[in-house]
Design an enzyme around this catalytic site. Structure first.
Site, PDB file in Angstrom:
ATOM      1  N   LYS A  78       0.840  -1.211   0.000  1.00  0.00           N
ATOM      2  CA  LYS A  78       0.000   0.000   0.000  1.00  0.00           C
ATOM      3  C   LYS A  78       0.873   1.258   0.000  1.00  0.00           C
ATOM      4  O   LYS A  78       0.667   2.169  -0.799  1.00  0.00           O
ATOM      5  CB  LYS A  78      -0.940  -0.001   1.222  1.00  0.00           C
ATOM      6  CG  LYS A  78      -1.900  -1.183   1.252  1.00  0.00           C
ATOM      7  CD  LYS A  78      -2.913  -1.090   2.384  1.00  0.00           C
ATOM      8  CE  LYS A  78      -2.342  -1.194   3.787  1.00  0.00           C
ATOM      9  NZ  LYS A  78      -1.801  -2.542   4.120  1.00  0.00           N
TER      10      LYS A  78
ATOM     11  N   ARG B 173      11.004  -1.517  11.286  1.00  0.00           N
ATOM     12  CA  ARG B 173       9.879  -1.102  12.128  1.00  0.00           C
ATOM     13  C   ARG B 173       9.720  -2.099  13.273  1.00  0.00           C
ATOM     14  O   ARG B 173       9.832  -3.301  13.062  1.00  0.00           O
ATOM     15  CB  ARG B 173       8.589  -1.065  11.295  1.00  0.00           C
ATOM     16  CG  ARG B 173       8.417   0.217  10.537  1.00  0.00           C
ATOM     17  CD  ARG B 173       7.264   0.176   9.572  1.00  0.00           C
ATOM     18  NE  ARG B 173       6.015  -0.342  10.121  1.00  0.00           N
ATOM     19  CZ  ARG B 173       4.845  -0.272   9.478  1.00  0.00           C
ATOM     20  NH1 ARG B 173       4.781   0.301   8.292  1.00  0.00           N
ATOM     21  NH2 ARG B 173       3.753  -0.762  10.011  1.00  0.00           N
TER      22      ARG B 173
END
Ligand code: AMP
Length: 219
Positions: free
Chosen positions: A16, A163
């Site tokens: 995305k 992350r």
């Protein structure tokens, strides 16, 4: 050129963010990523950031009301000729309902929803190999680019990091959360005639080109 407001739907790691960056650059979209907005709030240690941090680190969803307010503020700032690209929102049917009401109040058309389809195995492979640049937000992958934590970003020299929610346990949890809370959105938007599904396991450029084509297509 006519273009549609878009929602990119799909599990974590579907691409995305990557495709949103492409569309933003090539078609002047305003990219609204709730994940990026929330990470920025956490980094600033704002009230929102403090409320969201624990959920994010565990790979859980941040409560609907917080995320809906965040998106509502951004939607109100959009100019009428400006087109948005939502990435990571909505993630629950409650958020989808709230978005639909927001757009009606703002007299905007309902967006085209693109479902980026990828298998679980590919999600795990992509997320565990994902590396982020803190400087220019470029997303890399060790499998594709050979770059790893601590390497310098080829674009801006920033030091690449992973992350915290791309660690194995959080990845597993995010996939479960996706299946339970977000996958029902596929049927939700299908029933409303807003959904198109794209095979997101194809090469990155091919997927981006398909998305650009869909975004330009008239209703
Ligand atoms: P992302 O960058 O889209 O993968 O989002 C990272 C994390 O931010 C998610 O795992 C959630 O904890 C939180 N988040 C992002 N968007 C939403 C949303 N629409 N609703 C609830 N939580 C969200």
């Amino acid at each position: 050129m006519a273009q549609r407001d878009l929602i990119l739907l799909g599990p974590p790691g579907a691409g995305k963010g990557t495709h949103a960056e492409y569309l933003k650059e090539h078609m002047s979209y305003t990219h609204l990523s709730t994940g990026n907005l929330l990470r920025a709030a956490v980094a600033r240690a704002s009230d929102l950031g403090k409320q969201a941090q624990g959920y994010m680190e565990a790979g859980e969803l941040v409560p609907d009301d917080l995320v809906i307010d965040l998106v509502g503020e951004r939607m109100e700032q959009l100019g009428c000729g400006e087109h948005f690209l939502l990435d990571g929102f909505p993630r629950t049917t409650g958020q989808a309902e709230a978005l639909s009401e927001m757009l009606e109040e703002l007299s905007r058309e309902q967006p085209l929803v693109i479902n980026l389809a990828v298998s679980d195995a590919e999600v795990v492979r992509r997320l565990s190999g994902r590396r982020m640049c803190p400087g220019c937000a470029t997303i890399y992958n060790v499998h594709r680019d050979g770059l790893d934590i601590g390497d310098k970003c080829p674009e801006c020299g920033g030091e690449l990091y992973q992350r915290s929610d791309d660690q194995p346990e959080a990845i597993h949890n995010r996939l479960e959360v996706y299946k339970q809370d977000s996958a029902p959105l596929i049927e939700y938007y299908q029933k409303r005639g807003q959904l198109v599904t794209v095979d997101a396991e194809q090469g990155q450029q091919q997927v981006s080109a398909e998305l650009a084509d869909l975004a330009r297509r008239e209703r």
